[in-house]
Motif scaffolding. Structure first.
Motif, PDB file in Angstrom:
ATOM      1  N   UNK A  16       0.914  -1.299   0.149  1.00 29.94           N
ATOM      2  CA  UNK A  16       0.107  -0.053  -0.062  1.00 29.94           C
ATOM      3  C   UNK A  16       0.868   1.292  -0.182  1.00 29.94           C
ATOM      4  N   UNK A  17       0.953   2.178  -0.641  1.00 31.78           N
ATOM      5  CA  UNK A  17       1.755   3.607  -0.735  1.00 31.78           C
ATOM      6  C   UNK A  17       1.224   4.339  -0.140  1.00 31.78           C
ATOM      7  N   UNK A  18       0.817   3.938   1.219  1.00 31.31           N
ATOM      8  CA  UNK A  18       1.289   5.139   2.743  1.00 31.31           C
ATOM      9  C   UNK A  18       1.487   6.531   2.477  1.00 31.31           C
ATOM     10  N   UNK A  19       3.009   6.311   2.116  1.00 33.80           N
ATOM     11  CA  UNK A  19       3.538   7.845   2.176  1.00 33.80           C
ATOM     12  C   UNK A  19       2.573   8.539   0.663  1.00 33.80           C
ATOM     13  N   UNK A  20       2.239   8.099  -0.018  1.00 35.48           N
ATOM     14  CA  UNK A  20       1.900   8.610  -1.453  1.00 35.48           C
ATOM     15  C   UNK A  20       0.368   9.195  -0.971  1.00 35.48           C
ATOM     16  N   UNK A  21      -0.289   8.567  -0.065  1.00 38.16           N
ATOM     17  CA  UNK A  21      -1.352   9.019   0.133  1.00 38.16           C
ATOM     18  C   UNK A  21      -1.332   9.635   1.140  1.00 38.16           C
ATOM     19  N   UNK A  22      -0.118   9.673   2.145  1.00 33.04           N
ATOM     20  CA  UNK A  22      -0.456  11.054   3.199  1.00 33.04           C
ATOM     21  C   UNK A  22       0.148  12.252   2.644  1.00 33.04           C
ATOM     22  N   UNK A  23       0.917  12.595   1.590  1.00 29.59           N
ATOM     23  CA  UNK A  23       0.972  13.694   0.492  1.00 29.59           C
ATOM     24  C   UNK A  23       0.355  14.071  -0.276  1.00 29.59           C
ATOM     25  N   UNK A  24      -1.159  13.173  -0.585  1.00 37.56           N
ATOM     26  CA  UNK A  24      -1.966  13.409  -1.314  1.00 37.56           C
ATOM     27  C   UNK A  24      -3.021  13.496  -0.716  1.00 37.56           C
ATOM     28  N   UNK A  25      -3.087  13.408   0.618  1.00 36.37           N
ATOM     29  CA  UNK A  25      -4.190  13.948   1.107  1.00 36.37           C
ATOM     30  C   UNK A  25      -3.479  15.892   1.345  1.00 36.37           C
ATOM     31  N   UNK A  26      -2.553  15.741   1.677  1.00 35.90           N
ATOM     32  CA  UNK A  26      -2.000  17.088   1.580  1.00 35.90           C
ATOM     33  C   UNK A  26      -1.981  18.241   0.714  1.00 35.90           C
ATOM     34  N   UNK A  27      -1.814  16.955  -0.286  1.00 33.05           N
ATOM     35  CA  UNK A  27      -1.910  18.900  -1.474  1.00 33.05           C
ATOM     36  C   UNK A  27      -3.634  18.541  -2.004  1.00 33.05           C
ATOM     37  N   UNK A  28      -4.303  17.706  -1.803  1.00 31.82           N
ATOM     38  CA  UNK A  28      -6.001  17.942  -1.700  1.00 31.82           C
ATOM     39  C   UNK A  28      -6.083  19.367  -0.998  1.00 31.82           C
ATOM     40  N   UNK A  29      -5.535  19.008   0.371  1.00 32.08           N
ATOM     41  CA  UNK A  29      -5.757  19.978   1.646  1.00 32.08           C
ATOM     42  C   UNK A  29      -5.205  21.981   0.911  1.00 32.08           C
ATOM     43  N   UNK A  30      -4.275  22.000   0.113  1.00 30.49           N
ATOM     44  CA  UNK A  30      -3.058  22.528  -0.508  1.00 30.49           C
ATOM     45  C   UNK A  30      -4.464  23.095  -1.181  1.00 30.49           C
ATOM     46  N   UNK A  31      -4.758  22.538  -2.103  1.00 28.15           N
ATOM     47  CA  UNK A  31      -5.660  22.723  -3.560  1.00 28.15           C
ATOM     48  C   UNK A  31      -7.026  23.302  -2.929  1.00 28.15           C
ATOM     49  N   UNK A  32      -7.253  23.068  -2.044  1.00 27.23           N
ATOM     50  CA  UNK A  32      -9.098  23.071  -1.050  1.00 27.23           C
ATOM     51  C   UNK A  32      -8.374  24.467  -1.082  1.00 27.23           C
ATOM     52  N   UNK A  33      -7.409  24.824  -0.252  1.00 31.72           N
ATOM     53  CA  UNK A  33      -7.401  26.159   1.068  1.00 31.72           C
ATOM     54  C   UNK A  33      -6.791  27.094  -0.312  1.00 31.72           C
ATOM     55  N   UNK A  34      -6.614  27.168  -2.189  1.00 31.15           N
ATOM     56  CA  UNK A  34      -6.677  27.851  -3.265  1.00 31.15           C
ATOM     57  C   UNK A  34      -7.273  28.075  -3.647  1.00 31.15           C
ATOM     58  N   UNK A  35      -8.350  27.293  -3.578  1.00 32.25           N
ATOM     59  CA  UNK A  35      -9.530  27.619  -4.062  1.00 32.25           C
ATOM     60  C   UNK A  35     -10.161  26.106  -4.990  1.00 32.25           C
ATOM     61  N   UNK A  36      -9.015  25.900  -5.140  1.00 34.68           N
ATOM     62  CA  UNK A  36      -9.144  25.091  -6.232  1.00 34.68           C
ATOM     63  C   UNK A  36     -10.664  23.271  -6.359  1.00 34.68           C
TER      64      UNK A  36
END
Length: 342
Positions: free
Chosen positions: A305-325
């Motif tokens: 399971x790509x757990x580290x990539x899953x964690x990075x993906x969650x962080x990127x989703x939040x950053x995108x959310x904060x930027x209105x994307x």
């Protein structure tokens, strides 16, 4: 000289916004827009300004910036999963926290780790988010009855779940394909001629465990073979106990799928001590591909399971959310790693 303890030197002044503007050859307002993350500056001028910032060592006034942008540049990383908190010394758990934190800090965010494995902890997190101390939350939550996702949603703070929610949630999440990984493990065992395939599932209130058990059942659905299931709690000891139970219930079983590598390692030890040859008599497949999986005897076949990539993906989703994307949910694929145990 004696009174001043040597030659008096003026303290070096901190670089100002005006100094950055002069170095970059742009206006003060352009520098301000870049520093505050506004999207009205072209990529070319943004790069020029940031180069001047780095050359001068300019440090923005965080209080002033917060007043302008209405942001704190702080993110709460909340662990609302009793099993994760209990297993905080697990290397995979540490890798997840490290990956989330690094991704957010590289984006200029401050990260506050908070534990919410009790009613008091959940209330503290909810109040902290509602008070405006953070711009968003990355929530590690995998048990279906967790009330914190709904409570955080009511605060209006952007939230991204690291793990699949137990019920339909109106917030994005980053998860792995637990069901698909389990189904692939069962398909592999069936292809090797195994017919009495048992399973050791994780805690019933874990959404990941539910998905893996569902994948196991789906893999057997069209074969006519019955499900043989024992329950563990993701620990090595519980895997050993579950394996003993399965051997008592069905001594003729010839394979076992285990929904977590620590449990699989415990189960493997029981099989060997009971005189079963692995994989000749009983094949075993785990889930997670922890570092120890390749060092067992025999080496453990498992689902990576790509757990580290899953964690990075969650962080990127939040950053995108904060930027209105857009911040739609992401499910990452798993991969079956075939070794000697199956």
């Amino acid at each position: 000289m004696i009174r001043h303890n040597g030659l008096h030197r003026e303290r070096a002044r901190r670089p100002t916004l005006e100094a950055v503007a002069a170095r970059a050859g742009v206006s003060r307002s352009t520098v301000s827009r870049v520093i505050n993350g506004e999207g009205t500056v072209s990529d070319e001028f943004r790069a020029i300004v940031m180069n001047a910032v780095n050359e001068l060592g300019y440090v923005p006034n965080s209080a002033a910036r917060s007043l302008v942008t209405r942001r704190t540049d702080s993110i709460a990383l909340v662990v609302s999963d009793p099993s994760a908190v209990a297993g905080a010394d697990d290397p995979a758990f540490s890798a997840v926290l490290r990956s989330v934190t690094r991704e957010l800090e590289e984006a200029g965010k401050r990260v506050t780790l908070m534990l919410a494995d009790s009613a008091d902890g959940r209330l503290r997190v909810e109040r902290y988010a509602a008070s405006g101390y953070v711009d968003g939350v990355v929530l590690v939550s995998s048990h279906g009855a967790d009330p914190l996702p709904a409570a955080l949603a009511r605060t209006g703070v952007p939230v991204v779940l690291l793990g699949r929610p137990g019920v339909a949630a109106h917030m994005p999440y980053a998860a792995v394909d637990d069901a698909g990984g389990a189904a692939a493990a069962v398909a592999h065992l069936l292809a090797r001629g195994r017919r009495r395939i048992a399973a050791v599932s994780g805690p019933p209130d874990s959404t990941a465990s539910q998905a893996r058990l569902g994948g196991y059942r789906e893999g057997l659905r069209d074969t006519g073979h019955r499900s043989i299931i024992a329950i563990g709690d993701l620990t090595l000891a519980s895997g050993a106990d579950a394996m003993r139970q399965l051997l008592r219930d069905d001594p003729a079983l010839d394979a076992v799928f285990v929904a977590g590598d620590p449990m699989a390692i415990g189960a493997l030890g029981v099989l060997i001590r009971s005189g079963r040859r692995v994989p000749e008599d009983v094949a075993i497949v785990g889930f997670g591909d922890v570092p120890a999986a390749s060092h067992t005897v025999p080496a453990l076949t498992t689902v990576c399971t790509p757990e580290a990539e899953q964690a990075r993906t969650a962080a990127r989703l939040l950053l995108r959310h904060l930027d209105g994307g857009p911040a739609s949910s992401v499910i990452l694929p798993t991969e079956l790693v075939i070794r000697e145990s199956a």
